[in-house]
Write a protein that holds these residues in place. Structure first.
Motif, short mmCIF file in Angstrom:
data_model
loop_
_atom_site.label_atom_id
_atom_site.label_comp_id
_atom_site.label_asym_id
_atom_site.label_seq_id
_atom_site.Cartn_x
_atom_site.Cartn_y
_atom_site.Cartn_z
N ASP A 1 25.11 -14.39 -115.46
CA ASP A 1 25.34 -13.31 -116.42
C ASP A 1 25.71 -13.87 -117.79
N SER B 1 23.72 -13.39 -121.28
CA SER B 1 24.38 -12.85 -122.47
C SER B 1 24.17 -13.76 -123.67
N LYS C 1 29.32 -12.67 -125.98
CA LYS C 1 30.01 -11.40 -126.30
C LYS C 1 30.32 -11.29 -127.79
N GLU D 1 27.29 -5.89 -126.88
CA GLU D 1 27.46 -5.19 -125.61
C GLU D 1 26.07 -4.78 -125.12
N ASN D 2 25.72 -5.21 -123.93
CA ASN D 2 24.41 -4.89 -123.35
C ASN D 2 23.25 -5.29 -124.27
#
Length: 140
Positions: free
Chosen positions: A3, A7, A89, A114-115
């Motif tokens: 993950d 990101s 992030k 975010e996303n």
């Protein structure tokens, strides 16, 4: 791919797509990088939108703000920046005042992602750039 790796890859894409959007004056491409409820903070908001708080919220308002920058501001196709830092992030980079080609408006961009979209965007202006936008306006 973990993950965190995903990101970081998403952040790299935002970094390159954001620069390409401004370099080609592609307003749709720029706005699509922001979350629907994204927030941008910059002293330039005060100058261009004549507000007291320096904040733009939401894609429609960002479209208006960036549209003004693209039509009234300096060319943004050759802004010098060397690298960026991200943990997937938060992303940060600097436009230094002194570049290999001479001087430019100095500032630092900080984005919270975010996303795969920009959720919060803060722009910190250096002393010479801040002086210039408040005394001469935003014209390069």
């Amino acid at each position: 791919m973990t993950d965190k790796q995903a990101s970081i890859e998403a952040a790299k894409k935002v970094y390159s797509d954001w620069a390409a959007g401004f370099a080609t004056a592609d307003l749709d491409k720029i706005v699509a990088l922001y979350a629907p409820d994204a927030v941008l903070e910059s002293p330039l908001v005060n100058v261009l939108l004549k507000t007291d708080d320096g904040i733009v919220t939401g894609r429609d308002n960002l479209r208006n703000f960036f549209g003004i920058i693209l039509s009234d501001g300096p060319p943004l196709d050759d802004r010098h920046r060397e690298s960026f830092f991200t943990d997937g992030k938060t992303m940060i980079w600097e436009y230094p005042r002194i570049t290999p080609k001479g001087k430019q408006l100095e500032m630092t961009e900080v984005m919270h992602l975010e996303n795969g979209l920009i959720k919060v965007h803060r722009i910190y202006w250096g002393w010479e750039s801040a002086r210039k936008i408040f005394t001469e306006g935003y014209h390069g």
